[in-house]
Design an enzyme around this catalytic site. Structure first.
Site, PDB file in Angstrom:
ATOM      1  N   SER A  89      33.548  55.922  44.415  1.00 18.86           N
ATOM      2  CA  SER A  89      33.385  56.276  45.820  1.00 18.86           C
ATOM      3  C   SER A  89      34.568  57.117  46.290  1.00 18.86           C
ATOM      4  O   SER A  89      35.660  57.076  45.715  1.00 18.86           O
ATOM      5  CB  SER A  89      33.274  55.012  46.673  1.00 18.86           C
ATOM      6  OG  SER A  89      34.511  54.327  46.704  1.00 18.86           O
ATOM      7  N   PHE A  94      30.235  51.415  37.952  1.00 16.05           N
ATOM      8  CA  PHE A  94      29.173  50.546  37.458  1.00 16.05           C
ATOM      9  C   PHE A  94      27.870  51.273  37.195  1.00 16.05           C
ATOM     10  O   PHE A  94      27.044  50.819  36.406  1.00 16.05           O
ATOM     11  CB  PHE A  94      28.924  49.392  38.450  1.00 16.05           C
ATOM     12  CG  PHE A  94      28.154  49.801  39.689  1.00 16.05           C
ATOM     13  CD1 PHE A  94      26.773  49.897  39.685  1.00 16.05           C
ATOM     14  CD2 PHE A  94      28.810  50.084  40.878  1.00 16.05           C
ATOM     15  CE1 PHE A  94      26.063  50.262  40.822  1.00 16.05           C
ATOM     16  CE2 PHE A  94      28.117  50.454  42.017  1.00 16.05           C
ATOM     17  CZ  PHE A  94      26.732  50.544  41.990  1.00 16.05           C
ATOM     18  N   GLU A 126      33.851  46.044  36.278  1.00 16.71           N
ATOM     19  CA  GLU A 126      33.732  44.626  35.962  1.00 16.71           C
ATOM     20  C   GLU A 126      32.318  44.105  36.159  1.00 16.71           C
ATOM     21  O   GLU A 126      31.987  42.990  35.733  1.00 16.71           O
ATOM     22  CB  GLU A 126      34.712  43.816  36.815  1.00 16.71           C
ATOM     23  CG  GLU A 126      34.413  43.763  38.299  1.00 16.71           C
ATOM     24  CD  GLU A 126      34.909  44.980  39.074  1.00 16.71           C
ATOM     25  OE1 GLU A 126      34.917  44.916  40.314  1.00 16.71           O
ATOM     26  OE2 GLU A 126      35.279  45.996  38.444  1.00 16.71           O
ATOM     27  N   CYS A 136      25.470  59.284  41.746  1.00 13.58           N
ATOM     28  CA  CYS A 136      26.215  60.190  42.616  1.00 13.58           C
ATOM     29  C   CYS A 136      25.507  61.530  42.742  1.00 13.58           C
ATOM     30  O   CYS A 136      25.851  62.329  43.613  1.00 13.58           O
ATOM     31  CB  CYS A 136      27.631  60.391  42.091  1.00 13.58           C
ATOM     32  SG  CYS A 136      27.742  61.323  40.552  1.00 13.58           S
ATOM     33  N   GLU A 159      27.111  57.364  52.273  1.00 16.51           N
ATOM     34  CA  GLU A 159      26.556  57.342  50.920  1.00 16.51           C
ATOM     35  C   GLU A 159      25.973  55.940  50.697  1.00 16.51           C
ATOM     36  O   GLU A 159      26.681  54.995  50.366  1.00 16.51           O
ATOM     37  CB  GLU A 159      27.628  57.640  49.876  1.00 16.51           C
ATOM     38  CG  GLU A 159      27.057  57.700  48.467  1.00 16.51           C
ATOM     39  CD  GLU A 159      28.132  57.907  47.409  1.00 16.51           C
ATOM     40  OE1 GLU A 159      27.802  58.423  46.338  1.00 16.51           O
ATOM     41  OE2 GLU A 159      29.304  57.548  47.662  1.00 16.51           O
ATOM     42  N   LYS A 176      39.204  51.382  31.536  1.00 13.96           N
ATOM     43  CA  LYS A 176      38.921  50.248  32.413  1.00 13.96           C
ATOM     44  C   LYS A 176      37.524  50.441  32.980  1.00 13.96           C
ATOM     45  O   LYS A 176      37.316  51.178  33.935  1.00 13.96           O
ATOM     46  CB  LYS A 176      39.954  50.178  33.545  1.00 13.96           C
ATOM     47  CG  LYS A 176      40.191  48.764  34.123  1.00 13.96           C
ATOM     48  CD  LYS A 176      38.983  48.120  34.774  1.00 13.96           C
ATOM     49  CE  LYS A 176      38.651  48.714  36.104  1.00 13.96           C
ATOM     50  NZ  LYS A 176      37.517  47.964  36.785  1.00 13.96           N
TER      51      LYS A 176
END
Length: 497
Positions: free
Chosen positions: A227, A150, A177, A282, A382, A174
């Site tokens: 992640s 995301f 969402e 990240c 994180e 993909k």
């Protein structure tokens, strides 16, 4: 009437047969603005089938024609950056300037894809034995799957699909969402650039869609960013199903500040790298290792700079926007209570700060925590939000030991004016991407992106030369011709087609 974001399969919007859907929020308003269809396994099968049918024709399309599509896509994307940035801001929440920067970094990889012929040339050895030559070809792998996160709904897909497409593969993407519209927008733009239908397909959804890609026998490779627990799952599942995998995991990026550093430069860097995109990067700096003798001065400089930052709606020219969802905001904010319970000092508390936006938005202003113990989950986890932790160290040796003891090895930085210390750091630190007086050491497109340890799983890093390697497979040919052939006469200037 509710607006739905549909899948993009074989060059058209497709609702699919899944009854499930999910909300897509405007994080600055805290309201649901539309819904996204969740793909069923059958929907993923349809997308893979479309990609499989498109593959032979696209694979056999000449390099020159594939380049032309990439060049056209590059021009369209560069000319419509503002339109895409507005989509990113409305669904992710990042400010418009940050959204435009995300697109610019993705555009670099599109430009790299235009240089595909130089990266995919084979090798040739003449007369390895009498009358025998050996040469290599690089050919596409087939249908490839991409699963993107995301936090960079445009840049991360652009790290992968331009190289995959330029090298002759077909793609099923993909996206997250949580902010799926950018992926469909990019697919439509590629269609406008001349990409044949079925070469790039987009399916939305959750774990059902992910698992369908991981298990599908026609999908040859998987690219993923997210992640570490999910990256581990992606890697284990996809490799068990015979796929090549690049899975980029999580991070806990450290910045080591030595006593001889320019503290103004270091403070600017810590703020920029800690709070850009609300810390949902990240490559964000989330832990500063400040040598004790300059730590008080450094923390004061960071806090002063933070007092100038504005938080609010990304369309209003603020410095930082909201977090992606209310649940994520609450999870990040929960770490502040943990910090104080673990003995850390809350220097700047972003909870309840004044914001330039709707009070229902998913707000957490920049937060600074000092004297964080390395035993605390505030240090270990994180957090993925606008929380900058300061860990005080005695010197270079202790700072290096802390970094190298981390399970993550994505990015790191050192701030110093000592060239010897910098050179030693770049050699001794066990991290994949290193900045020297640079806080976010994301490599340019023609160098590859990827970390070490629990920050990378799989066969290759992203983009750069390693990206071309990942999306192609090498074929070695040993050849002998007993009689020369003649091609006839043609005085015209040679052309490529």
């Amino acid at each position: 009437m509710t607006e739905f974001i549909e899948h993009w399969i074989a060059g058209a919007s497709v609702a699919g047969d899944a009854e499930r859907s999910g909300p897509v929020y405007n994080p600055a308003l805290g309201t649901e603005q539309r819904r996204v269809r969740f793909a069923s396994t059958a929907d993923v099968d349809a997308a893979v089938e479309a990609a499989a049918q498109a593959f032979p024709g696209w694979r056999d399309t000449s390099i020159a024609r594939r380049q032309q599509v990439m060049f056209k896509f590059r021009e369209l994307l560069a000319g419509r950056t503002g339109e895409l940035a507005a989509i990113l801001t409305s669904e992710h929440g990042k400010v418009l300037a940050d959204a435009a920067g995300e697109i610019a970094r993705g555009l670099e990889v599109v430009e790299l894809a235009c240089a595909m012929p130089a990266y995919t040339k084979g090798e040739y050895s003449e007369n390895v034995s009498t009358g025998i030559d050996v040469y290599t070809l690089r050919q596409p792998v087939g249908v490839v799957g991409i699963i993107s996160p995301f936090n960079f709904p445009a840049m991360v897909p652009l790290w992968f699909f331009p190289l995959a497409i330029a090298t002759g593969n077909t793609v099923v993407l993909k996206p997250s969402e949580k902010d799926p519209s950018a992926a469909v927008w990019l697919a439509k733009l590629l269609q406008e650039a001349g990409l044949p239908d079925g070469v790039l397909n987009v399916v939305h959804g959750d774990k059902v869609a992910v698992d369908a890609l991981l298990h599908h026998p026609t999908v040859r490779s998987i690219s993923f960013v997210g992640s570490t627990p999910i990256a581990q799952y992606i890697y284990a599942t996809a490799t068990a199903n015979g796929k090549r995998v690049q899975a980029l995991g999580g991070a806990k990026n450290h910045m080591l500040v030595l006593p001889d550093a320019d503290l103004d430069l270091a403070a600017d860097a810590a703020v920029n790298a800690g709070f850009g995109s609300a810390g949902e990067r990240c490559m964000a700096i989330s832990a500063v290792l400040a040598v004790e003798q300059v730590a008080d001065e450094f923390v004061a400089k960071v806090a002063e700079r933070m007092s100038r930052l504005t938080t609010g709606d990304g369309t209003r020219g603020t410095d930082m926007g909201p977090l992606i969802t209310r649940e994520h905001r609450d999870k990040v904010a929960g770490y502040l209570d943990i910090a104080t319970a673990d003995g850390a000092s809350l220097v700047v508390d972003g909870r309840g700060a004044e914001v330039d936006g709707d009070p229902n938005g998913f707000w957490l202003a920049p937060t600074l925590v000092d004297r964080v113990p390395t035993t605390s989950s505030v240090y270990r986890d994180e957090i993925f939000g606008p929380v900058l932790s300061v860990v005080r160290v005695s010197g270079y040796e202790e700072g290096l030991e802390i970094i190298n003891s981390s399970r993550y090895g994505n990015g790191t930085a050192i701030f110093t004016n000592d060239g010897g210390a910098a050179r030693r750091f770049q050699r001794e630190v066990t991290v994949g991407m290193v900045g020297i007086n640079v806080p976010i050491p994301v490599p340019v497109a023609y160098h590859s992106f990827g970390g070490w340890k629990d920050s990378l799983f799989g066969d290759a890093k992203a983009y750069g030369a390693r990206g071309f390697d990942f999306y192609t497979q090498e074929k070695a040919i040993t050849s002998r011709w007993l009689d020369p052939s003649h091609g006839g006469l043609n005085l015209g200037f040679p052309q490529h087609d």
